[in-house]
Each structure stands twice: as C-alpha cells, then as structure tokens.
Motif scaffolding. Structure first.
Motif, PDB file in Angstrom:
ATOM      1  N   ASP A   1      -6.704 -24.552 -20.530  1.00 21.28           N
ATOM      2  CA  ASP A   1      -8.008 -25.164 -20.774  1.00 21.28           C
ATOM      3  C   ASP A   1      -8.668 -25.617 -19.472  1.00 21.28           C
ATOM      4  OD1 ASP A   1      -9.356 -25.120 -23.158  1.00 21.28           O
ATOM      5  OD2 ASP A   1      -8.153 -26.694 -24.096  1.00 21.28           O
TER       6      ASP A   1
ATOM      7  N   HIS B   1     -12.398 -18.999 -28.121  1.00 21.93           N
ATOM      8  CA  HIS B   1     -11.235 -19.239 -27.250  1.00 21.93           C
ATOM      9  C   HIS B   1      -9.962 -19.017 -28.075  1.00 21.93           C
ATOM     10  CE1 HIS B   1      -9.379 -21.137 -23.684  1.00 21.93           C
ATOM     11  NE2 HIS B   1      -8.652 -21.908 -24.485  1.00 21.93           N
TER      12      HIS B   1
ATOM     13  N   TYR C   1     -16.793 -28.354 -27.059  1.00 25.43           N
ATOM     14  CA  TYR C   1     -15.561 -27.901 -27.689  1.00 25.43           C
ATOM     15  C   TYR C   1     -15.634 -28.332 -29.141  1.00 25.43           C
ATOM     16  CZ  TYR C   1     -13.745 -27.366 -22.945  1.00 25.43           C
ATOM     17  OH  TYR C   1     -13.544 -26.991 -21.649  1.00 25.43           O
TER      18      TYR C   1
ATOM     19  N   GLU D   1      -7.032 -17.533 -24.644  1.00 20.61           N
ATOM     20  CA  GLU D   1      -6.254 -18.240 -23.625  1.00 20.61           C
ATOM     21  C   GLU D   1      -5.632 -17.281 -22.603  1.00 20.61           C
ATOM     22  OE1 GLU D   1      -3.629 -21.310 -25.078  1.00 20.61           O
ATOM     23  OE2 GLU D   1      -4.848 -21.585 -26.875  1.00 20.61           O
TER      24      GLU D   1
ATOM     25  N   ASP E   1     -17.568 -23.557 -27.323  1.00 21.19           N
ATOM     26  CA  ASP E   1     -16.238 -23.018 -27.597  1.00 21.19           C
ATOM     27  C   ASP E   1     -15.982 -23.351 -29.060  1.00 21.19           C
ATOM     28  OD1 ASP E   1     -13.370 -23.312 -27.988  1.00 21.19           O
ATOM     29  OD2 ASP E   1     -13.082 -23.484 -25.821  1.00 21.19           O
TER      30      ASP E   1
ATOM     31  N   HIS F   1      -6.209 -34.739 -26.283  1.00 22.88           N
ATOM     32  CA  HIS F   1      -6.189 -33.570 -25.403  1.00 22.88           C
ATOM     33  C   HIS F   1      -7.486 -33.459 -24.605  1.00 22.88           C
ATOM     34  CE1 HIS F   1      -5.910 -29.402 -24.012  1.00 22.88           C
ATOM     35  NE2 HIS F   1      -7.062 -29.173 -24.621  1.00 22.88           N
ATOM     36  N   PHE F   2      -8.626 -33.620 -25.287  1.00 18.85           N
ATOM     37  CA  PHE F   2      -9.890 -33.451 -24.581  1.00 18.85           C
ATOM     38  C   PHE F   2     -10.202 -34.630 -23.665  1.00 18.85           C
ATOM     39  CE2 PHE F   2     -10.379 -30.238 -27.891  1.00 18.85           C
ATOM     40  CZ  PHE F   2     -10.639 -29.152 -27.071  1.00 18.85           C
TER      41      PHE F   2
ATOM     42  N   GLY G   1      -6.461 -18.455 -29.587  1.00 19.53           N
ATOM     43  CA  GLY G   1      -5.123 -18.896 -29.216  1.00 19.53           C
ATOM     44  C   GLY G   1      -4.220 -17.676 -29.152  1.00 19.53           C
TER      45      GLY G   1
ATOM     46  N   HIS H   1      -9.822 -23.795 -39.330  1.00 22.59           N
ATOM     47  CA  HIS H   1     -10.706 -23.145 -38.367  1.00 22.59           C
ATOM     48  C   HIS H   1     -12.060 -22.812 -38.962  1.00 22.59           C
ATOM     49  CE1 HIS H   1      -6.829 -22.542 -36.239  1.00 22.59           C
ATOM     50  NE2 HIS H   1      -7.595 -22.939 -35.255  1.00 22.59           N
TER      51      HIS H   1
ATOM     52  N   VAL I   1     -13.871 -28.747 -32.053  1.00 27.02           N
ATOM     53  CA  VAL I   1     -12.452 -28.777 -32.425  1.00 27.02           C
ATOM     54  C   VAL I   1     -12.181 -30.066 -33.211  1.00 27.02           C
ATOM     55  CG1 VAL I   1     -10.101 -28.693 -31.504  1.00 27.02           C
ATOM     56  CG2 VAL I   1     -11.943 -27.606 -30.220  1.00 27.02           C
TER      57      VAL I   1
ATOM     58  N   TYR J   1      -1.101 -25.063 -23.070  1.00 29.31           N
ATOM     59  CA  TYR J   1      -2.458 -25.090 -23.630  1.00 29.31           C
ATOM     60  C   TYR J   1      -3.429 -25.780 -22.662  1.00 29.31           C
ATOM     61  CZ  TYR J   1      -5.887 -26.433 -27.354  1.00 29.31           C
ATOM     62  OH  TYR J   1      -6.991 -26.618 -28.129  1.00 29.31           O
TER      63      TYR J   1
ATOM     64  N   GLN K   1      -7.388 -33.358 -31.939  1.00 29.71           N
ATOM     65  CA  GLN K   1      -7.195 -33.018 -30.527  1.00 29.71           C
ATOM     66  C   GLN K   1      -7.969 -33.949 -29.589  1.00 29.71           C
ATOM     67  OE1 GLN K   1      -7.090 -28.927 -29.328  1.00 29.71           O
ATOM     68  NE2 GLN K   1      -6.438 -28.233 -31.344  1.00 29.71           N
TER      69      GLN K   1
ATOM     70  N   SER L   1     -12.140 -20.272 -32.457  1.00 31.19           N
ATOM     71  CA  SER L   1     -10.886 -20.319 -31.699  1.00 31.19           C
ATOM     72  C   SER L   1      -9.613 -20.404 -32.535  1.00 31.19           C
ATOM     73  CB  SER L   1     -10.931 -21.495 -30.708  1.00 31.19           C
ATOM     74  OG  SER L   1     -12.128 -21.468 -29.973  1.00 31.19           O
ATOM     75  N   PRO L   2      -9.432 -19.465 -33.451  1.00 28.30           N
ATOM     76  CA  PRO L   2      -8.197 -19.482 -34.245  1.00 28.30           C
ATOM     77  C   PRO L   2      -7.020 -18.982 -33.421  1.00 28.30           C
ATOM     78  CG  PRO L   2      -9.456 -17.515 -34.744  1.00 28.30           C
ATOM     79  CD  PRO L   2     -10.286 -18.320 -33.767  1.00 28.30           C
ATOM     80  N   ASN L   3      -5.845 -19.133 -33.972  1.00 24.42           N
ATOM     81  CA  ASN L   3      -4.658 -18.661 -33.274  1.00 24.42           C
ATOM     82  C   ASN L   3      -4.250 -17.298 -33.796  1.00 24.42           C
ATOM     83  OD1 ASN L   3      -4.547 -21.066 -31.774  1.00 24.42           O
ATOM     84  ND2 ASN L   3      -3.715 -22.093 -33.578  1.00 24.42           N
TER      85      ASN L   3
HETATM   86  N1  ARG Z   1      -6.643 -22.515 -30.803  1.00 23.84           N
HETATM   87  C1  ARG Z   1      -6.738 -23.951 -30.812  1.00 23.84           C
HETATM   88  C2  ARG Z   1      -6.162 -24.491 -32.111  1.00 23.84           C
HETATM   89  O1  ARG Z   1      -6.169 -23.808 -33.097  1.00 23.84           O
HETATM   90  C3  ARG Z   1      -8.144 -24.445 -30.671  1.00 23.84           C
HETATM   91  C4  ARG Z   1      -8.777 -24.147 -29.342  1.00 23.84           C
HETATM   92  C5  ARG Z   1      -9.966 -24.976 -29.054  1.00 23.84           C
HETATM   93  N2  ARG Z   1     -10.566 -24.707 -27.790  1.00 23.84           N
HETATM   94  C6  ARG Z   1     -10.077 -25.095 -26.633  1.00 23.84           C
HETATM   95  N3  ARG Z   1     -10.667 -24.708 -25.533  1.00 23.84           N
HETATM   96  N4  ARG Z   1      -9.005 -25.835 -26.538  1.00 23.84           N
HETATM   97  O2  ARG Z   1      -5.726 -25.621 -32.154  1.00 23.84           O
END
Ligand code: ARG
Length: 565
Positions: A311, A158, A329, A257, A118, A338-339, A160, A132, A331, A307, A335, A121-123
């Motif tokens: 996930d 992935h 992941y 997402e 993964d 979170h993970f 956002g 990113h 990232v 979020y 984060q 994964s930009p928003n």
């Molecule tokens: N879109 C998220 C961000 O910019 C990152 C996602 C990473 N991947 C995931 N499965 N949470 O912070």
C-alpha cells in the motif's frame, strides 16, 4: 436556485455593507420551509455593525425592499428568512431543468482537479462476497458524483492478488487440488481449497509454515509458483469481470497488489534513509508508538512483504502517476487502523500529499441477520444475490405488467436496483441489514420504488396528449404542492454538492425518496392529463422535470431507470 441566492446576497450586502461572496457562503436552506426558503444567519455583519445578530435581523426585515422574486422577509432570532415568490421559483427552476436536461445539477466547479479512487478491490481466488459489494457500489457512485461536478476521477481496482494467502493456496492445491475442477469452476475450487487449508491448519500448524514458504518462493520468482498463481488470477478475473459487467462498472486500472512488487525496494530504501524502518523481533517495522499506534509491518522474518508495504508503494506510485488532489480508499471501517498507520508513515516519509489521502469507510452488511466470514466458509456470493434479486423482480413484474417487452432485461435492472439502493439506505458509516422483502418493496424506501415512479412518468409521456402549447405557461402551476415539488427540484444541485463534500451518496438516495413521495402524493390527488391544454402542458412540464431528476439521481447512484416496468 443560484439566481435566488445571488439576489438575496446582493440585497443583504447592500443593507449591511458586507462582502457579497461572504454572504453567499453563509446563506442556508432552512430545514422547515414554513419559516422561509432561504435564510441568512446575521452573525457575519454583527461585528462591524456593532449590533447583535437579532437586532440586525429585525432591522433588515423591516427595511429591505424585496424585489419581485421574493415574497416576504421576516426575522426569527438571529436569522433573516426569505420566502421566494411561487411564480419565479416555478419559472426559474423548471426552465433550468428544461434547458439542462440530464446535466441538471452538474457543475464545472472542480474542473482541473483529479481524484483517484481505490475501490472494490476484492481478493483474487476468493469469491466476490457482499463485503466487497459495498465498496464497489459506493465507489462507483462517488466516481459518478465527482465526475458530474467536473473532477477527473480515476478508478483503480486494487486487487488482492498477492500475499501469504497465495502461498497457502499453492500449498493446498499441491495437496488436494483438482485440475479439472479448477478449469470448470475455478472460484469454488479455489475457495474450497482456501477453506480446507484453514481447517486442516488448525490441527497441523506446520501447514502454515509451508504456506509461508510457498509465498516466499513466489516473491523470489519461482517459476512453478508463478505459473500456478497466474492461473489462479486469470480464472478469478474472468469471474469478477462477469460481475462488473452486470453492475456496469469500469475501472481505469486493474492494478492489484502484485503490480507493486518491483516498486517496493525503493520504498524500503527511502524508509531506511529516513531512519524510519527498524528491525524489531526479526521483522522490519516502522514504529508508531509516539502516535499511539502499533508498528506498521514492512517485512516479515522471512523477508516477505505485507499488505501495508504494498500500500505504501501504491500510494507513492499513484501520486507520481496522477498527481492527484485527493486519493480515496473506499474500504470498510475494520481497516481504520491500517489507513491511519499508512497515512502517518507517508507523512513521516515527507510526502506533503499524505494530507490528501482519505479512508472513505463504511459499516458492515448483514444479510437477513447473518454476518459473513470468508474464512469459515459461510459466505454469501454476490452472484447468487443478484440472481435471486432478479428472479424475485421478474415475478413482481409478471404480476404487475406481464406484457412488457424485454422482461428479462428489466428484471435484471430492478433486481440490481434493489441490491444497490439498499447500500445507500443509510449513511455509509452505519451497518446495514439487507432483507429481500424490504429491498424489493415497490412501495418502500427502495430502488424499485424510484424506478417504478420513473417508469410511470415515462408512461404518462407516452400517452397521446395531442398538441400542446410550447413553451408551457408555468404560471398555471398554482397548487401549493406544485410549488413544493419545484422547490425540491431546486434543491437537487445543492444535495449533489453535499453528497460530494461529505462523500455520502446516501444523501442523494434519501433526497430522491423525498421527491418521489412528494410527487406521488400530488399525482394521486391531481390529474395531470386534464382537458385544458394549457394546464395539461404546464403539469406535464412539472412531471417531466421530476422524471429527469429521478433518472439523474439514480444514475449517480449507479442504478438504471427502465422506461417500462
Ligand atoms: N483487498 C483488500 C481487502 O479485501 C482491500 C484493499 C483496499 N485497498 C487498499 N489499497 N488497501 O481487504
């Protein structure tokens, strides 16, 4: 190098009555090659021989009979050091490169295994920033490294594309949106709205409430909200795709997402069945205080998802779809919590594969000393960065080699090489700072330096060298530097393995710098295109091998190697 490892393992196995595969797994390459080229730490047989490792090393050094591939055996404390004979190293390694060409260093060690990555994964509806970029570039490189070692690697973007921010955007668009601008330059219009929303909300908290309300409508399938959201997504994707095209990046799936919306109820039900989900302050959460972590939020007061909820659904879906051996992941470190929460909850839900989920974290990127924050609006756009890098590269080429064809393409490749390579200038966990001067320095520890070394080697091969004996007589490579270069080439497959096991493409980057500087030192002092045909052909074989290794290495980092620059 495999061959030498095997020869040494056989020798030691016989001398110590130990299993050959066990020995193979313990052989090392000493950091200082003055001591030896391969070392065996004698701890393994100490037990069953009832002797100290030091004594074993001393004894073996005097009793083992080295075959022709080994020039000497010596003891250094508990280590038994082997020096390889120049002739066989040069012969073995260069022939291997000649036969494997661009597959040199690849393996089928992991055939049959699947890794899901993964990354990027930009928003959506926000500009693609440098934050990113790191995920994109590290993920792309890991995909290549894993594939090179036989893995089936599945890349997932992935995106956002769901969450409260879309409620806020809809709200902002209704208040201040400009339809024409949205069509013309979607990302900046959406970004303007995003920044304005947060600024206005500071003075008017009711805006936040309205934003949440719109997101609830979106989750409930409100048609107006959905149509607007679809536009936002479409427009943004078109912009992102331009960047991915330039970077040469492909994903197997662009499931963001929002893809998991209809998969969430089942997850929530399972969490409830397992008595993991509970209501706390009106929100639905999984408490994790037993594990020293704050609760994982599943649903807010207004029933909207988060979020983390998405996930959870995504991880389960991925296992059901790909039955992966590993899920990565890629990232940033921010984060981390979170993970940890996510993996813990998956484990509590009873998924054994939760152990195979990894957060491949990385540090921040500072741009000429500035850190970025999307919310405040001081973001640096990746597009602008690549554009500037290309312009600067073009200037440099025009100074160095104004007559090359397709200057524009080459400038693009070098500009990208500079930006990408800078991401690998240190271990991923470290913060990095990017500066133009450093990144584009053709003599520095940079992508363009490696690209330039490669291009010079290509130009050497383009020269009219006349007829040459094949195969080359590699015995003529007697210079100590030639030996060192060959040994470095022999280490390349091992570096790739470490890059894989540590998920650290930067190991390949620093290796390439070492190889290029070793080679350039040689090149400055030794003529390759000498009169003597035999010698010329042997030296060309060496430089040809270096060229291939640089190309393979850059390719594993996601950087192209132009032939002229
Ligand atoms: N879109 C998220 C961000 O910019 C990152 C996602 C990473 N991947 C995931 N499965 N949470 O912070």
């Amino acid at each position: 190098m495999k061959k030498f490892f095997r020869i040494i393992a056989e020798l030691v196995a016989e001398g110590t009555d130990t299993d050959i595969d066990l020995i193979l797994s313990k052989l090392e390459i000493p950091t200082d090659d003055k001591l030896g080229d391969i070392a065996f730490p004698c701890f393994l047989p100490a037990k069953h021989l009832h002797k100290s490792p030091q004594d074993i090393a001393m004894e073996l050094a005097s009793t083992l009979k080295p075959p022709s591939e080994i020039s000497s055996i010596s003891a250094d404390g508990p280590y038994l050091n082997f020096k390889l004979s120049r002739k066989s190293v040069v012969e073995e390694i260069l022939s291997e490169v000649r036969s494997k060409r661009e597959r040199y260093g690849s393996s089928d060690d992991y055939v049959g295994q699947t890794v899901v990555m993964d990354f990027s994964s930009p928003n959506i509806a926000k500009p693609f920033g440098l934050g990113h970029l790191r995920s994109t570039v590290i993920g792309n490189s890991l995909m290549r490294i894993y594939r090179f070692c036989g893995y089936k690697a599945v890349g997932i973007n992935h995106l956002g594309d769901w969450g409260t921010q879309f409620g806020k955007l809809i709200c902002a668009y209704n208040l201040w949106g400009d339809k024409d601008k949205l069509k013309e330059d979607p990302i900046s219009e959406l970004y303007r709205l995003y920044v304005k929303f947060h600024k206005e909300a500071e003075g008017d908290p009711s805006l936040m409430e309205k934003g949440r309300e719109w997101f609830r409508k979106l989750e409930d399938g409100d048609e107006y909200a959905l149509t607007l959201w679809k536009h936002f997504k479409e427009y943004s994707m078109a912009e992102f795709d331009k960047i991915y095209d330039r970077l040469g990046i492909n994903f197997d799936f662009q499931t963001g997402e929002s893809f998991y919306n209809d998969k969430i109820p089942a997850v929530i039900n399972r969490l409830k069945d397992k008595k993991l989900a509970e209501t706390s302050e009106d929100a639905l959460v999984v408490k994790l205080d037993k594990y020293d972590m704050p609760p994982l939020l599943l649903k807010k007061k207004d029933e909207t998802t988060l979020y983390a909820t998405r996930d959870l659904a995504a991880a389960i879906y991925r296992y059901d779809t790909f039955s992966f051996d590993k899920l990565f992941y890629i990232v940033g470190s921010e984060q981390k919590l979170h993970f940890r929460q996510l993996f813990k909850v998956l484990e509590l839900m009873g998924y054994k594969w939760a152990d195979n989920c990894y957060h491949i974290e990385f540090g921040r990127i500072k741009f000429e000393g500035e850190e970025m924050s999307t919310r405040k609006g001081n973001i640096i756009l990746l597009e602008d960065v690549i554009g500037k890098s290309k312009r600067l590269a073009l200037k440099i080429i025009e100074g160095k080699n104004p007559d090359i064809p397709n200057k524009d393409d080459v400038a693009e490749q070098i500009g990208l090489g500079a930006v990408i390579f800078a991401q690998f200038s240190s271990r991923r966990i470290k913060n990095i700072s990017f500066s133009w001067e450093e990144a584009l320095n053709f003599d520095g520890r940079t992508g363009p330096y490696l690209q330039y070394t490669h291009a010079r080697l290509c130009s050497l091969e383009r020269k009219d060298v006349g007829e040459m004996p094949t195969p080359p007589n590699l015995n003529l490579l007697t210079d100590q530097r030639e030996f060192s270069i060959c040994k470095l080439i022999g280490r390349f497959p091992i570096i790739i393995k470490s890059a894989l096991s540590e998920n650290e493409p930067s190991l390949i980057a620093s290796y390439l710098l070492e190889l290029a500087s070793e080679f350039n030192g040689y090149y400055q002092n030794v003529r390759i295109l000498v009169e003597d045909k035999e010698l010329k052909s042997a030296r060309m074989a060496l430089s040809g091998a270096v060229k291939i290794i640089i190309k393979i290495g850059l390719n594993l980092l996601g950087i192209s190697s132009p032939e002229r620059m």
